[in-house]
Motif scaffolding. Structure first.
Motif, mmCIF file in Angstrom:
data_model
loop_
_atom_site.group_PDB
_atom_site.id
_atom_site.type_symbol
_atom_site.label_atom_id
_atom_site.label_comp_id
_atom_site.label_asym_id
_atom_site.label_seq_id
_atom_site.Cartn_x
_atom_site.Cartn_y
_atom_site.Cartn_z
ATOM 1 N N MET A 94 0.821 -1.209 0.000
ATOM 2 C CA MET A 94 0.000 0.000 0.000
ATOM 3 C C MET A 94 0.859 1.263 0.000
ATOM 4 O O MET A 94 0.566 2.218 -0.724
ATOM 5 N N VAL A 95 1.925 1.279 0.784
ATOM 6 C CA VAL A 95 2.805 2.454 0.827
ATOM 7 C C VAL A 95 3.501 2.634 -0.519
ATOM 8 O O VAL A 95 3.581 3.760 -1.042
ATOM 9 N N ALA A 96 3.993 1.561 -1.106
ATOM 10 C CA ALA A 96 4.670 1.659 -2.408
ATOM 11 C C ALA A 96 3.718 2.165 -3.484
ATOM 12 O O ALA A 96 4.098 3.004 -4.316
ATOM 13 N N THR A 97 2.482 1.692 -3.458
ATOM 14 C CA THR A 97 1.495 2.157 -4.429
ATOM 15 C C THR A 97 1.171 3.633 -4.212
ATOM 16 O O THR A 97 1.084 4.410 -5.176
ATOM 17 N N ALA A 98 1.005 4.036 -2.963
ATOM 18 C CA ALA A 98 0.707 5.441 -2.661
ATOM 19 C C ALA A 98 1.852 6.352 -3.098
ATOM 20 O O ALA A 98 1.620 7.412 -3.699
ATOM 21 N N VAL A 99 3.083 5.943 -2.826
ATOM 22 C CA VAL A 99 4.238 6.746 -3.243
ATOM 23 C C VAL A 99 4.316 6.802 -4.762
ATOM 24 O O VAL A 99 4.577 7.867 -5.344
ATOM 25 N N GLY A 100 4.076 5.681 -5.416
ATOM 26 C CA GLY A 100 4.096 5.655 -6.879
ATOM 27 C C GLY A 100 3.055 6.579 -7.483
ATOM 28 O O GLY A 100 3.332 7.296 -8.447
ATOM 29 N N ILE A 101 1.862 6.573 -6.926
ATOM 30 C CA ILE A 101 0.812 7.464 -7.433
ATOM 31 C C ILE A 101 1.170 8.920 -7.140
ATOM 32 O O ILE A 101 0.984 9.797 -7.986
ATOM 33 N N TYR A 102 1.707 9.185 -5.947
ATOM 34 C CA TYR A 102 2.077 10.557 -5.571
ATOM 35 C C TYR A 102 3.174 11.105 -6.492
ATOM 36 O O TYR A 102 3.120 12.257 -6.914
ATOM 37 N N LYS A 103 4.155 10.279 -6.826
ATOM 38 C CA LYS A 103 5.285 10.718 -7.650
ATOM 39 C C LYS A 103 4.989 10.685 -9.151
ATOM 40 O O LYS A 103 5.817 11.101 -9.948
ATOM 41 N N LEU A 126 -10.126 -1.439 -5.156
ATOM 42 C CA LEU A 126 -9.574 -2.770 -5.352
ATOM 43 C C LEU A 126 -9.267 -3.448 -4.019
ATOM 44 O O LEU A 126 -9.557 -4.630 -3.821
ATOM 45 N N VAL A 127 -8.718 -2.700 -3.081
ATOM 46 C CA VAL A 127 -8.382 -3.261 -1.764
ATOM 47 C C VAL A 127 -9.652 -3.675 -1.021
ATOM 48 O O VAL A 127 -9.741 -4.791 -0.486
ATOM 49 N N THR A 128 -10.652 -2.807 -0.979
ATOM 50 C CA THR A 128 -11.880 -3.159 -0.265
ATOM 51 C C THR A 128 -12.594 -4.329 -0.938
ATOM 52 O O THR A 128 -13.140 -5.205 -0.249
ATOM 53 N N SER A 129 -12.558 -4.385 -2.257
ATOM 54 C CA SER A 129 -13.167 -5.509 -2.976
ATOM 55 C C SER A 129 -12.436 -6.811 -2.666
ATOM 56 O O SER A 129 -13.061 -7.869 -2.529
ATOM 57 N N SER A 130 -11.132 -6.747 -2.548
ATOM 58 C CA SER A 130 -10.342 -7.941 -2.224
ATOM 59 C C SER A 130 -10.680 -8.457 -0.832
ATOM 60 O O SER A 130 -10.817 -9.673 -0.620
ATOM 61 N N ALA A 168 1.594 13.337 -13.541
ATOM 62 C CA ALA A 168 0.272 13.460 -14.151
ATOM 63 C C ALA A 168 -0.509 14.509 -13.379
ATOM 64 O O ALA A 168 -0.102 14.939 -12.298
ATOM 65 N N ASP A 169 -1.637 14.905 -13.947
ATOM 66 C CA ASP A 169 -2.493 15.878 -13.274
ATOM 67 C C ASP A 169 -3.035 15.297 -11.972
ATOM 68 O O ASP A 169 -3.086 14.076 -11.775
ATOM 69 N N ALA A 170 -3.449 16.192 -11.093
ATOM 70 C CA ALA A 170 -3.961 15.774 -9.789
ATOM 71 C C ALA A 170 -5.191 14.887 -9.927
ATOM 72 O O ALA A 170 -5.356 13.930 -9.165
ATOM 73 N N TRP A 171 -6.053 15.167 -10.901
ATOM 74 C CA TRP A 171 -7.268 14.371 -11.042
ATOM 75 C C TRP A 171 -6.936 12.946 -11.473
ATOM 76 O O TRP A 171 -7.629 12.003 -11.082
ATOM 77 N N VAL A 172 -5.866 12.772 -12.246
ATOM 78 C CA VAL A 172 -5.453 11.425 -12.658
ATOM 79 C C VAL A 172 -4.931 10.656 -11.443
ATOM 80 O O VAL A 172 -5.286 9.489 -11.233
ATOM 81 N N ARG A 173 -4.119 11.309 -10.633
ATOM 82 C CA ARG A 173 -3.600 10.663 -9.422
ATOM 83 C C ARG A 173 -4.739 10.339 -8.454
ATOM 84 O O ARG A 173 -4.745 9.274 -7.839
ATOM 85 N N ALA A 174 -5.699 11.241 -8.329
ATOM 86 C CA ALA A 174 -6.848 10.992 -7.446
ATOM 87 C C ALA A 174 -7.672 9.805 -7.943
ATOM 88 O O ALA A 174 -8.101 8.960 -7.147
ATOM 89 N N PHE A 175 -7.865 9.731 -9.261
ATOM 90 C CA PHE A 175 -8.605 8.608 -9.832
ATOM 91 C C PHE A 175 -7.895 7.292 -9.541
ATOM 92 O O PHE A 175 -8.531 6.302 -9.145
ATOM 93 N N LEU A 176 -6.583 7.258 -9.719
ATOM 94 C CA LEU A 176 -5.824 6.040 -9.444
ATOM 95 C C LEU A 176 -5.880 5.664 -7.963
ATOM 96 O O LEU A 176 -5.978 4.486 -7.612
ATOM 97 N N ALA A 177 -5.825 6.658 -7.089
ATOM 98 C CA ALA A 177 -5.900 6.385 -5.651
ATOM 99 C C ALA A 177 -7.254 5.784 -5.283
ATOM 100 O O ALA A 177 -7.318 4.807 -4.519
ATOM 101 N N ILE A 178 -8.323 6.336 -5.828
ATOM 102 C CA ILE A 178 -9.658 5.796 -5.561
ATOM 103 C C ILE A 178 -9.779 4.379 -6.117
ATOM 104 O O ILE A 178 -10.360 3.494 -5.477
#
Length: 76
Positions: free
Chosen positions: A26-35, A53-57, A38-48
């Motif tokens: 989760m931390v690696a994914t969050a850092v990857g999305i943060y870095k 995906l995590v809650t579905s799993s 891309a535009d903020a809306w793209v990063r926000a979409f990926l974070a959501i």
């Protein structure tokens, strides 16, 4: 011949490894999305999408576990 079901229990080390692995992922994914460049809306979409995906799993794992538990109860 009566076979008693064996209850498998995870060790504390296995539990700790699973929690650590999940946390690192989760931390690696969050850092990857943060870095991500891309535009903020793209990063926000990926974070959501990752949170969904995590809650579905977790939900899928619970449903599978509940089905297995119900099958074990019927077998008794």
């Amino acid at each position: 011949m009566s076979e008693t079901p064996v209850k498998h229990q995870n060790t504390a080390a296995f539990y700790g490894q699973a929690v650590a692995s999940f946390s690192v992922a989760m931390v690696a994914t969050a850092v990857g999305i943060y870095k991500l460049h891309a535009d903020a809306w793209v990063r926000a979409f990926l974070a959501i999408a990752v949170l969904y995906l995590v809650t579905s799993s977790f939900t899928l794992a619970k449903v599978i576990r509940d089905r297995q538990d119900a099958g074990a109860e019927r077998a008794r």
